[in-house]
Scaffold this motif. Structure first.
Motif, short mmCIF file in Angstrom:
data_model
loop_
_atom_site.label_atom_id
_atom_site.label_comp_id
_atom_site.label_asym_id
_atom_site.label_seq_id
_atom_site.Cartn_x
_atom_site.Cartn_y
_atom_site.Cartn_z
N THR A 3 0.79 -1.09 0.24
CA THR A 3 -0.05 -0.09 -0.05
C THR A 3 1.02 1.16 -0.05
O THR A 3 2.16 1.22 0.04
CB THR A 3 -0.63 -0.04 1.11
OG1 THR A 3 0.01 0.26 2.40
CG2 THR A 3 -1.78 -1.19 1.31
N LEU A 4 0.33 2.34 0.04
CA LEU A 4 1.12 3.65 -0.16
C LEU A 4 1.61 3.96 1.22
O LEU A 4 2.77 4.33 1.27
CB LEU A 4 0.11 4.83 -0.57
CG LEU A 4 1.00 6.09 -0.85
CD1 LEU A 4 2.00 6.04 -1.90
CD2 LEU A 4 0.00 7.26 -1.18
N ALA A 5 0.78 3.54 2.16
CA ALA A 5 1.38 3.45 3.67
C ALA A 5 2.62 2.65 3.90
O ALA A 5 3.57 2.98 4.48
CB ALA A 5 0.22 3.21 4.68
N ASP A 6 2.85 1.39 3.25
CA ASP A 6 3.91 0.54 3.26
C ASP A 6 5.16 1.33 2.69
O ASP A 6 6.06 1.23 3.15
CB ASP A 6 3.65 -0.70 2.53
CG ASP A 6 2.52 -1.51 3.28
OD1 ASP A 6 2.40 -1.66 4.51
OD2 ASP A 6 1.85 -2.42 2.42
N VAL A 7 4.83 1.91 1.49
CA VAL A 7 5.78 2.67 0.60
C VAL A 7 6.23 3.97 1.58
O VAL A 7 7.62 3.92 1.61
CB VAL A 7 5.13 3.11 -0.62
CG1 VAL A 7 6.29 3.99 -1.49
CG2 VAL A 7 4.81 2.01 -1.57
N GLU A 8 5.49 4.38 2.17
CA GLU A 8 6.00 5.52 3.26
C GLU A 8 6.88 5.11 4.27
O GLU A 8 7.97 5.69 4.36
CB GLU A 8 4.67 6.48 3.74
CG GLU A 8 5.30 7.60 4.32
CD GLU A 8 4.31 8.47 4.84
OE1 GLU A 8 2.94 8.23 4.74
OE2 GLU A 8 4.50 9.58 5.66
N LYS A 9 6.69 3.88 4.85
CA LYS A 9 7.36 3.09 5.64
C LYS A 9 8.93 2.82 5.23
O LYS A 9 9.77 3.21 5.90
CB LYS A 9 6.70 2.04 6.52
CG LYS A 9 5.86 2.18 7.49
CD LYS A 9 5.23 1.21 8.14
CE LYS A 9 3.82 1.15 8.39
NZ LYS A 9 3.08 0.00 8.42
N LEU A 10 8.82 2.18 3.91
CA LEU A 10 10.05 1.93 3.36
C LEU A 10 10.89 3.18 3.10
O LEU A 10 12.13 3.07 3.29
CB LEU A 10 9.41 1.16 2.13
CG LEU A 10 10.33 0.62 0.94
CD1 LEU A 10 9.39 -0.53 0.01
CD2 LEU A 10 10.84 1.73 -0.03
N CYS A 11 10.31 4.33 2.67
CA CYS A 11 10.92 5.30 2.48
C CYS A 11 11.42 6.07 3.82
O CYS A 11 12.73 6.63 3.77
CB CYS A 11 10.07 6.47 1.65
SG CYS A 11 9.39 6.10 0.15
N ALA A 12 10.73 6.06 4.92
CA ALA A 12 11.16 6.50 5.96
C ALA A 12 12.61 5.54 6.34
O ALA A 12 13.49 6.21 7.21
CB ALA A 12 10.00 6.42 7.13
N GLN A 13 12.43 4.41 6.33
CA GLN A 13 13.74 3.57 6.74
C GLN A 13 14.69 3.83 5.68
O GLN A 13 15.77 4.23 6.45
CB GLN A 13 13.38 2.23 6.40
CG GLN A 13 14.22 1.07 7.19
CD GLN A 13 13.82 -0.10 7.10
OE1 GLN A 13 12.75 -0.58 6.93
NE2 GLN A 13 14.85 -1.26 7.14
#
Ligand code: DQA
Length: 151
Positions: free
Chosen positions: A27-37
């Protein structure tokens, strides 16, 4: 610490349920987490946004240009979705602000329909990334960090 601005254009809020065979199940929320990491690993702060509206994206690019001129922004990673293939306004916004742009696509647009083969953003981009799935976001962040360190 400089910021990486990650903008997502139309329909990217549907990631996870939208054509999973093309875009995967994250999901886009998953992508945001991946980007934060990825940003944390590379010493960048993250500003992650999505809009279905071309004018809002133009405004955010203007804001990015001002932040880069002020020295607080490393650059812009932009998945413009379908606006990639239609928007002179987004091209002009990047050119007009001089913001460092990494164009990004989850899918390999060149292996898809002919109307996806042309990008109005590529001539204004510093680099283009496509076909790595959502991991492309982390790869683009690594690339932006390297460009920033190289000055
Ligand atoms: C996309 C590719 C575009 O052609 C499409 O309109 C999108 C997503 C990608 O991430 O692969 O919305 O930018």
């Amino acid at each position: 610490m400089k910021t990486a601005l990650i903008l997502n254009g139309p329909n990217l809020n549907l990631l996870g349920t939208r054509e999973p065979a093309v875009y995967g199940s994250a999901t886009l929320a998953d992508v945001e987490k991946l980007c934060a990491q990825a940003c944390a690993e590379h010493g960048l702060a993250l500003d992650f946004r999505q809009s279905n509206h071309e004018g809002e994206l133009v405004g955010w690019i203007h804001e990015a240009g001002r932040a880069q001129a002020a020295g607080t922004l490393a650059g812009l990673i932009f998945n413009a979705g379908a606006y990639t293939h239609t928007s002179v306004a987004l091209h002009d916004a990047v050119k007009g602000t001089g913001v460092t742009l990494i164009e990004l696509h989850i899918s390999n647009v060149f292996a898809r329909e002919a109307f996806r083969h042309h990008s109005f953003l590529s001539p204004a981009a510093r680099a283009v990334m496509c076909g790595f799935g959502v991991q492309g976001y982390a790869l683009a962040i690594a690339g932006l960090a390297q460009m920033t360190a190289a000055g």
